[in-house]
Design a protein around this motif. Structure first.
Motif, short mmCIF file in Angstrom:
data_model
loop_
_atom_site.label_atom_id
_atom_site.label_comp_id
_atom_site.label_asym_id
_atom_site.label_seq_id
_atom_site.Cartn_x
_atom_site.Cartn_y
_atom_site.Cartn_z
N PHE A 227 0.86 -1.18 0.00
CA PHE A 227 0.00 0.00 0.00
C PHE A 227 0.89 1.23 0.00
O PHE A 227 1.81 1.33 0.82
N MET A 228 0.66 2.17 -0.93
CA MET A 228 1.45 3.40 -0.96
C MET A 228 0.67 4.53 -0.30
O MET A 228 -0.48 4.81 -0.67
N SER A 229 1.29 5.18 0.67
CA SER A 229 0.67 6.29 1.39
C SER A 229 1.44 7.57 1.09
O SER A 229 2.68 7.58 1.10
N THR A 230 0.71 8.65 0.79
CA THR A 230 1.36 9.92 0.47
C THR A 230 1.07 10.94 1.56
O THR A 230 0.14 11.74 1.46
N GLY A 231 1.85 10.86 2.63
CA GLY A 231 1.69 11.81 3.72
C GLY A 231 0.48 11.51 4.58
O GLY A 231 -0.08 10.41 4.55
N PHE A 232 0.06 12.50 5.34
CA PHE A 232 -1.06 12.33 6.28
C PHE A 232 -2.37 12.55 5.55
O PHE A 232 -3.05 13.58 5.71
N ARG A 233 -2.74 11.59 4.71
CA ARG A 233 -4.02 11.67 4.01
C ARG A 233 -4.49 10.25 3.71
O ARG A 233 -3.69 9.34 3.53
N SER B 231 -5.74 13.38 10.84
CA SER B 231 -5.11 13.41 12.16
C SER B 231 -4.26 12.15 12.34
O SER B 231 -4.48 11.12 11.68
N PRO B 232 -3.26 12.20 13.24
CA PRO B 232 -2.47 11.00 13.50
C PRO B 232 -3.31 9.81 13.95
O PRO B 232 -3.05 8.68 13.53
N MET C 41 -4.96 8.33 10.82
CA MET C 41 -4.00 7.57 10.00
C MET C 41 -3.60 6.28 10.71
O MET C 41 -3.43 5.23 10.06
N GLY C 42 -3.46 6.33 12.03
CA GLY C 42 -3.13 5.12 12.77
C GLY C 42 -4.20 4.05 12.59
O GLY C 42 -3.89 2.87 12.40
N LEU C 43 -5.48 4.47 12.62
CA LEU C 43 -6.57 3.52 12.40
C LEU C 43 -6.50 2.96 10.98
O LEU C 43 -6.67 1.75 10.77
N ALA C 44 -6.27 3.84 9.99
CA ALA C 44 -6.21 3.38 8.60
C ALA C 44 -5.11 2.34 8.42
O ALA C 44 -5.32 1.30 7.77
N PHE C 45 -3.95 2.59 8.98
CA PHE C 45 -2.84 1.63 8.85
C PHE C 45 -3.19 0.30 9.53
O PHE C 45 -2.88 -0.77 9.02
N ARG C 46 -3.82 0.36 10.70
CA ARG C 46 -4.20 -0.88 11.40
C ARG C 46 -5.18 -1.71 10.58
O ARG C 46 -5.05 -2.94 10.47
N VAL C 47 -6.17 -1.03 9.99
CA VAL C 47 -7.19 -1.74 9.23
C VAL C 47 -6.60 -2.31 7.94
O VAL C 47 -6.94 -3.41 7.51
N LEU D 6 -9.50 30.16 4.96
CA LEU D 6 -8.90 28.82 4.93
C LEU D 6 -7.99 28.57 6.14
O LEU D 6 -7.86 27.44 6.59
N ARG D 7 -7.37 29.63 6.64
CA ARG D 7 -6.58 29.46 7.88
C ARG D 7 -7.47 29.04 9.04
O ARG D 7 -7.04 28.35 9.95
N ALA D 8 -8.73 29.48 8.97
CA ALA D 8 -9.66 29.20 10.07
C ALA D 8 -10.39 27.87 9.87
O ALA D 8 -11.22 27.50 10.71
N GLU D 9 -10.11 27.19 8.79
CA GLU D 9 -10.75 25.90 8.55
C GLU D 9 -10.47 24.97 9.73
O GLU D 9 -9.33 24.84 10.19
N PRO D 10 -11.49 24.28 10.22
CA PRO D 10 -11.23 23.34 11.33
C PRO D 10 -10.45 22.14 10.83
O PRO D 10 -10.58 21.72 9.67
N SER D 11 -9.62 21.60 11.68
CA SER D 11 -8.90 20.38 11.34
C SER D 11 -9.85 19.20 11.49
O SER D 11 -10.99 19.34 11.95
N MET D 12 -9.40 18.01 11.09
CA MET D 12 -10.25 16.83 11.17
C MET D 12 -10.73 16.61 12.60
O MET D 12 -9.97 16.74 13.56
N ALA D 13 -11.99 16.29 12.73
CA ALA D 13 -12.58 16.05 14.05
C ALA D 13 -11.96 14.81 14.69
O ALA D 13 -11.49 13.91 13.99
N PRO D 14 -11.94 14.73 16.00
CA PRO D 14 -11.43 13.53 16.68
C PRO D 14 -12.19 12.28 16.25
O PRO D 14 -13.37 12.35 15.87
N LEU D 15 -11.54 11.14 16.32
CA LEU D 15 -12.16 9.88 15.90
C LEU D 15 -13.48 9.63 16.62
O LEU D 15 -14.47 9.22 16.00
N GLU D 16 -13.49 9.85 17.91
CA GLU D 16 -14.69 9.57 18.69
C GLU D 16 -15.86 10.41 18.18
O GLU D 16 -16.99 9.92 18.05
N GLU D 17 -15.59 11.68 17.88
CA GLU D 17 -16.64 12.56 17.38
C GLU D 17 -17.10 12.12 15.99
O GLU D 17 -18.30 12.14 15.69
#
Length: 487
Positions: free
Chosen positions: A81-87, A95-96, A99-105, A401-412
């Protein structure tokens, strides 16, 4: 003489370069899987999150099921599997924990080898991902040194990144990724030794393309310089703007006295199969490319050149092609010499087109370029030109765009999408439109077998059934006659 490993790229990069990532589906994959497993590849370059999205969007097939079925059908050969950065699938920075969940799955479903290719050559990002891959059960991590030509991407630049990557206990090997086919044998003669000197006992692989006609010769010289494995595409998926063709590379390496431990009969069957797919489906077949020195400046992947020409033609501006290409080089320099690979190839070309066709340079700036400038894709290698930076900083859209929210937490995210979803479905719904995931699920299990010989007949049947004005159909061949009449 060297013993050279072989990584097959037909299902992933060859399919992407020549068939727009649309030529392969689950049935075509599983039909050839047992044969590919017999070849003796070091690995099969199998998928990326982009290809997983294509499976859902265009094929209505479960990409997780495809991975599991392929892993079962080719148990001896690691799938990559090829991964290109945090996406993952979408271009939103993940979020880390996501990505951690994606790699585990991915590891749980059958991916054993993870290729980390950060488009910024950010060693820290690659090392962080490597740590997550190993924590999630990934067996092998190979980190990329993405090659390009610019005043700053010299041998020392790559040697320093190789040193940092090789020092990580979570990185098992490195490879030079040359997506533009820009690395010449002459440059390799200094680059590869500089990188090897920083790697200790870890192995170095090589991935190039035939876009400029350099890839095959590069592979033959690189093996003498200490490269342990080369990445090739088979049959119709090789050559052209794709990777060097497997059969010719293997034959030439053996002629030069090197050992490539693959089963020749199985390899020939794999190559023939991908060519039969192209012939049956009317897909392009890779052909040798001529040398074009202009490419060394703009460095656009072949598919992007076609897109640019189509856009100019649609706007009746084809006469501006040379100006757009010249502008592209200027924009790239002003943006700190980003590597011309996805997503930066699209970003730089779009801005060059707007600069040439607009009332003034940077009069219009797309959101993705603003996101690049403000660091949403990682740290630019060099500072942005101050005049361009000032122009972009002055835009109201930049503040938004600077004010764009980052990815929500996994639980949310799980609460929003459904707490009872499997990890596999959750990852798809978090990164794709719900309607596309619904359509994939509604389509049911993917077909598992493909016969290229049947495609002309199936195509004829589809054509005939689409016609509403037919009253009679007659099919004849020696010893066979079929007559169908509308009652």
């Amino acid at each position: 003489m060297a013993e050279v490993g072989l990584v097959d790229t037909s299902l992933r990069d060859g399919n992407q370069c020549l068939w727009a990532a649309l030529g392969i589906d689950t049935a075509k994959t599983l039909t050839i899987a047992p044969v590919m497993d017999r070849v003796g590849y070091k690995a099969i370059d199998f998928t990326t999150s982009t290809h997983m999205g294509v499976a859902v969007r265009y094929k209505k097939e479960d990409p997780w099921g495809r991975i599991r079925l392929m892993a079962e059908a080719a148990p001896r050969t690691p799938l990559q599997f090829m991964s290109t950065g945090f996406r993952f699938i979408s271009w939103e920075t993940a979020s880390p924990e996501f990505m951690g969940l994606a790699f585990r799955v991915l590891a749980r479903n059958g991916i054993r080898r993870f290729c980390l290719a950060d488009p910024m050559n950010d060693a820290d990002s690659n090392i962080a991902c490597a740590r997550m891959v190993k924590a999630g059960g990934g067996e092998f991590v190979i980190a990329a040194l993405v090659f390009t030509l610019s005043p700053i991407h010299d041998d020392q630049y790559y040697a320093e990144r190789a040193r940092r990557l090789a020092a990580s206990p979570d990185v098992d090997a490195l490879y030079i990724k040359d997506p533009g086919g820009l690395l010449s044998p002459k440059r390799a003669a200094t680059l590869i030794p500089a990188i090897k000197a920083q790697m200790g006992a870890k192995q170095l692989e090589l991935h190039s393309h035939c876009t400029l006609g350099l890839g095959e010769l590069l592979y033959l010289d690189a093996v003498d310089l200490g490269v342990s494995a080369v990445q090739c595409a088979s049959g119709a998926t090789g050559d052209g703007i794709s990777n060097p063709p497997t059969e010719r590379v293997v034959a030439n390496l053996r002629t030069l006295g090197h050992t490539v431990a693959v089963d020749p009969e199985a390899l020939a069957e794999v190559c023939a199969y991908f060519t039969r797919i192209a012939e049956a489906e009317g897909l392009p077949i890779g052909r040798p490319q001529g040398f074009d020195a202009g490419y060394l400046r703009h460095q656009l992947p072949g598919g992007m050149i076609g897109t640019m020409r189509r856009q100019l033609a649609e706007s009746r501006l084809s006469h501006l092609e040379s100006a757009v290409i010249e502008e592209l080089g200027q924009v790239r320099e002003e943006l700190g010499w980003p590597i011309v690979m996805t997503p930066f190839a699209q970003i730089v070309m779009t801005q060059a087109f707007m600069n040439v066709t607009g009332r003034e340079r940077y009069a219009t700036v797309p959101d993705e370029l603003i996101r690049y400038v403000i660091g949403r894709f990682g740290r630019p290698t060099m500072p942005i030109d101050p005049r361009v930076m000032d122009r972009i900083e002055s835009l109201p859209r930049t503040r938004e765009l600077r004010a764009e929210p980052s990815m929500a937490p996994l639980e949310e995210l799980r609460k929003q999408l459904g707490p009872r979803l499997s990890d596999e479905e959750f990852l798809l719904r978090a990164t794709m439109p719900a309607s596309q995931v619904d359509a994939m699920i509604g389509a049911g299990p993917a077909v598992r077998h493909y016969d290229p010989a049947l495609q002309p007949v199936l195509s004829l049947i589809r054509t005939l059934t689409a016609k509403r004005d037919l009253t009679q159909v007659s099919v004849q061949k020696p010893g066979f006659r079929l007559e169908l009449r509308r009652s």
